[in-house]
Structures are given as structure tokens and as C-alpha cells.
Design a protein around this motif. Structure first.
Motif, mmCIF file in Angstrom:
data_model
loop_
_atom_site.group_PDB
_atom_site.id
_atom_site.type_symbol
_atom_site.label_atom_id
_atom_site.label_comp_id
_atom_site.label_asym_id
_atom_site.label_seq_id
_atom_site.Cartn_x
_atom_site.Cartn_y
_atom_site.Cartn_z
ATOM 1 N N UNK A 25 0.800 -1.225 0.000
ATOM 2 C CA UNK A 25 0.000 0.000 0.000
ATOM 3 C C UNK A 25 0.836 1.279 0.000
ATOM 4 N N UNK A 26 2.086 1.201 -0.445
ATOM 5 C CA UNK A 26 2.919 2.398 -0.540
ATOM 6 C C UNK A 26 3.037 2.824 -1.995
ATOM 7 N N UNK A 27 3.059 4.138 -2.227
ATOM 8 C CA UNK A 27 3.325 4.607 -3.588
ATOM 9 C C UNK A 27 4.830 4.501 -3.845
ATOM 10 N N UNK A 28 5.248 4.770 -5.073
ATOM 11 C CA UNK A 28 6.660 4.577 -5.436
ATOM 12 C C UNK A 28 7.604 5.450 -4.619
ATOM 13 N N UNK A 29 7.236 6.699 -4.360
ATOM 14 C CA UNK A 29 8.107 7.578 -3.570
ATOM 15 C C UNK A 29 8.254 7.070 -2.137
ATOM 16 N N UNK A 30 7.141 6.667 -1.535
ATOM 17 C CA UNK A 30 7.196 6.155 -0.162
ATOM 18 C C UNK A 30 7.983 4.851 -0.094
ATOM 19 N N UNK A 31 7.844 4.008 -1.121
ATOM 20 C CA UNK A 31 8.592 2.750 -1.155
ATOM 21 C C UNK A 31 10.094 3.026 -1.233
ATOM 22 N N UNK A 32 10.490 4.005 -2.039
ATOM 23 C CA UNK A 32 11.904 4.360 -2.148
ATOM 24 C C UNK A 32 12.433 4.909 -0.824
ATOM 25 N N UNK A 33 11.621 5.716 -0.137
ATOM 26 C CA UNK A 33 12.021 6.238 1.170
ATOM 27 C C UNK A 33 12.189 5.099 2.179
ATOM 28 N N UNK A 34 11.296 4.120 2.123
ATOM 29 C CA UNK A 34 11.390 2.974 3.019
ATOM 30 C C UNK A 34 12.656 2.173 2.739
ATOM 31 N N UNK A 35 12.960 1.944 1.470
ATOM 32 C CA UNK A 35 14.177 1.213 1.103
ATOM 33 C C UNK A 35 15.405 1.942 1.636
ATOM 34 N N UNK A 36 15.435 3.246 1.462
ATOM 35 C CA UNK A 36 16.561 4.047 1.958
ATOM 36 C C UNK A 36 16.664 3.960 3.482
ATOM 37 N N UNK A 37 15.532 4.051 4.167
ATOM 38 C CA UNK A 37 15.544 3.986 5.630
ATOM 39 C C UNK A 37 16.034 2.628 6.120
ATOM 40 N N UNK A 38 15.573 1.564 5.488
ATOM 41 C CA UNK A 38 16.011 0.213 5.883
ATOM 42 C C UNK A 38 17.506 0.057 5.624
ATOM 43 N N UNK A 39 17.974 0.504 4.466
ATOM 44 C CA UNK A 39 19.389 0.362 4.122
ATOM 45 C C UNK A 39 20.295 1.191 5.022
ATOM 46 N N UNK A 40 19.790 2.270 5.595
ATOM 47 C CA UNK A 40 20.595 3.123 6.466
ATOM 48 C C UNK A 40 20.416 2.808 7.948
ATOM 49 N N UNK A 41 19.560 1.857 8.266
ATOM 50 C CA UNK A 41 19.305 1.500 9.653
ATOM 51 C C UNK A 41 20.505 0.750 10.208
ATOM 52 N N UNK A 42 20.942 1.110 11.401
ATOM 53 C CA UNK A 42 22.167 0.509 11.956
ATOM 54 C C UNK A 42 21.921 -0.796 12.701
ATOM 55 N N UNK A 43 20.684 -1.111 12.993
ATOM 56 C CA UNK A 43 20.379 -2.347 13.706
ATOM 57 C C UNK A 43 20.083 -3.482 12.741
ATOM 58 N N UNK A 44 19.529 -4.536 13.279
ATOM 59 C CA UNK A 44 19.157 -5.711 12.498
ATOM 60 C C UNK A 44 17.737 -5.530 11.979
ATOM 61 N N UNK A 45 17.533 -5.880 10.711
ATOM 62 C CA UNK A 45 16.203 -5.794 10.106
ATOM 63 C C UNK A 45 15.850 -7.157 9.524
ATOM 64 N N UNK A 46 14.705 -7.665 9.898
ATOM 65 C CA UNK A 46 14.169 -8.892 9.312
ATOM 66 C C UNK A 46 12.964 -8.471 8.481
ATOM 67 N N UNK A 47 13.029 -8.734 7.175
ATOM 68 C CA UNK A 47 11.964 -8.320 6.261
ATOM 69 C C UNK A 47 11.315 -9.561 5.665
ATOM 70 N N UNK A 48 9.995 -9.625 5.752
ATOM 71 C CA UNK A 48 9.218 -10.671 5.109
ATOM 72 C C UNK A 48 8.483 -10.002 3.956
ATOM 73 N N UNK A 49 8.745 -10.465 2.723
ATOM 74 C CA UNK A 49 8.115 -9.838 1.567
ATOM 75 C C UNK A 49 8.015 -10.816 0.407
#
Length: 68
Positions: A25-49
């Protein structure tokens, strides 16, 4: 999702984020922002997709594929 990523990114200690289909339910701009935020996050991220294009743009160190 934006608020959750903002809160998580400003924690003093690295933690674990578990994101289940975070790009739904994210538009393309929001999806890109999410990708950037996940890639810059310093902790551990578990993504189910199920979205292979979304997952391919993440910086991933380990992948587990189920039911393939």
C-alpha cells in the motif's frame, strides 16, 4: 510506517526490526524512502516480503527463502 522508521532510527541502542510486507500500500516515492531507511538503519532488520523487486533493492547480508 514512516513514523515507525523515524522512531526506530533515533533509538540510542541498535535493535531488531521485524517488518512483515512493509511495502504494501505504498506509492513509489514512499517505497523508495522505506528502502533508503532500511538500508541506512544501523540495527538488524528482518523483512518478510513477496515483492522480489523490493527485496532486491535492500542491502541484504543473509536471505532465507521459504516455499520456493
Amino acid at each position: 510506517m514512516k513514523l515507525a522508521m523515524l522512531i526506530a532510527s533515533h533509538q540510542s541502542k541498535a535493535s531488531i526490526l521485524l517488518l512483515d510486507e512493509p511495502d504494501n500500500h505504498l506509492d513509489l516515492d514512499a517505497k523508495q524512502q522505506l528502502i533508503s531507511a532500511i538500508n541506512n538503519y544501523s540495527g538488524t532488520v528482518i523483512v518478510v516480503s513477496h515483492d522480489a523487486g523490493f527485496v532486491e533493492r535492500l542491502v541484504i547480508h543473509k536471505t532465507i527463502a521459504l516455499g520456493v
